[in-house]
Design an enzyme around this catalytic site. Sequence first.
Site, short mmCIF file in Angstrom:
data_model
loop_
_atom_site.label_atom_id
_atom_site.label_comp_id
_atom_site.label_asym_id
_atom_site.label_seq_id
_atom_site.Cartn_x
_atom_site.Cartn_y
_atom_site.Cartn_z
N HIS A 1 0.81 -1.22 0.00
CA HIS A 1 0.00 0.00 0.00
C HIS A 1 0.84 1.27 0.00
O HIS A 1 2.05 1.26 0.26
CB HIS A 1 -0.98 0.00 1.18
CG HIS A 1 -0.35 0.10 2.53
ND1 HIS A 1 -0.13 1.29 3.17
CD2 HIS A 1 0.08 -0.87 3.40
CE1 HIS A 1 0.41 1.07 4.36
NE2 HIS A 1 0.55 -0.23 4.52
N CYS B 1 2.02 -5.11 7.19
CA CYS B 1 1.82 -4.85 5.77
C CYS B 1 3.03 -4.11 5.19
O CYS B 1 3.89 -3.62 5.92
CB CYS B 1 0.54 -4.05 5.55
SG CYS B 1 -0.96 -5.03 5.80
#
Length: 537
Positions: free
Chosen positions: A442, A461
């Site tokens: 992301h 992440c």
Amino acid sequence: MALALGAALAAVPAAGQTPFANAMAQHLARADSRAEALPVAAFYQAAQQQPVWHSAERVEALARALETLENDGLDPADYLRGPLKGSLGADGGGQPLAQAFARSRDDAEARAAFDVRATRALLLALDHLQRGRVDPEQQVPGWETARPARSYSMARVVAAVNSADIEQALSLARPDLPAYEALREALGAHRALAERASAPLVPAGDDALRRGDEGDAVTALRRRLAYWGNPWVLPGDPAAYARIDAEAPDLGRFDAEMEAAVKRFQRRHLLDEDGVVGGKTRRALNASVRSQMATLRVNLERARWMQPVIARRPGVWVDIAGYRLHYARPDGERWSSRVIVGRAGRETPVLHSAITHLTVNPTWTVPPTIWREDALPRIRRDPGYLSRRNMQVVGPDGARLDPERIDWQAPGNVMLRQSAGPGNPLGRVVVRFPNSQLIYLHDTPSRGLFKRDRRALSSGCVRVEGVRELVRMLLADTGSRYRLDTLLERRQSDLNVNLPERIPVALVYLTAWPDESGEVTFRPDIYRRDEALRRAL
């Protein structure tokens, strides 16, 4: 020994005699039933069902070639004292291979046993070189890519054996990766370094060493830098060249040349490249060569697993410990970027999947670990936490709840969701792929963190620098009709866009790997995973 073996072999009966043929058949049957399922039958089929280890030259070439596996991070004893244990005497390893061969010359059973065992030793080495000594699925949680298949030509292996060029046979199975060869060369250099006298350690101290400093600590630093592959920082003694008018260098002065050598060393160890020798740089300089050899061995094994991952085109792979993402495009172009990964305790997992879709202008649902360990304690301390961060409380059905009516000491089954916008930790776009751990690639509003050399900072992440460029390439390379700039202009929250084609993605863990210039870099073992693999090897 070769002459003695040659004379002894003159009396060996022809290989085609019935007792020997029967013995060969029995040993081949036993070899085919072994647990490792080596392609012994295929080898002898390519050899036209004839024994191949019937000359001293071939046997000695096998022994020499197996010894070279040290530079692959493999233990030659696994092949000389494993498959050949029964041919090496009762102690399983005290006898040279050539002597074991000579002792088998007068007995059909012994000759057949030796031939099949020598073949198994070679095939086991080929198997470990091409597929890895350890099965990654049993060693690494989350490893879901199949081990490399046996792809070498058995006919070429037999041809190499027939010409006594066993090293050529090994090269047929060795991974054809520039990264693997760089690691192998680095291990060879470190093995040579281990045979030399070590340079003095850089003395411990509270003060950092920097350009302009002088003294014995600088002299030790200079010698230590030379030891680690920077020989130019130790110039020759002018007294050795009587006819040259040269001035003796000051070894105790930290000059510009030393500063450049320090920066190069720091770059190879993912340290802040400032040319200043502080605590982290000092510890890396004083590391033992054998500890770095162990690091190279475990990463050579990981490199053997990596061949299918790197070969994918298109394909994305994330080098977790190296803080880099790599994308191989369909046309062969390669794109690379810095990433931020999970910190120790909230580790980015090793996983294999395929990118299926993108989310533009994402909202962020707080993951369970962050909710439990970070968000909830802050809400209890600060009632204004939710409003300042533009967060809503939602129930299991997705309905918004009034935070004022929730008992935050026992909130029950509620979730936090942060609206899309400039402060959203996911940024403007997310790259998604199926996995059970809710991991994705992301964007991020905190782009300044990419300037750090060590970037294990997230909760698991992977934040990607320049992720929008990656997304543009993914859309173009899969033939999507969408364009990112148009999608961003819509301002619609959680706009999901499917890719027409799935793009393989792998997150892998490597603590030694070549950089873009081909120089091997050593990375901190941030998740303490090297030791378990070292023991397995």
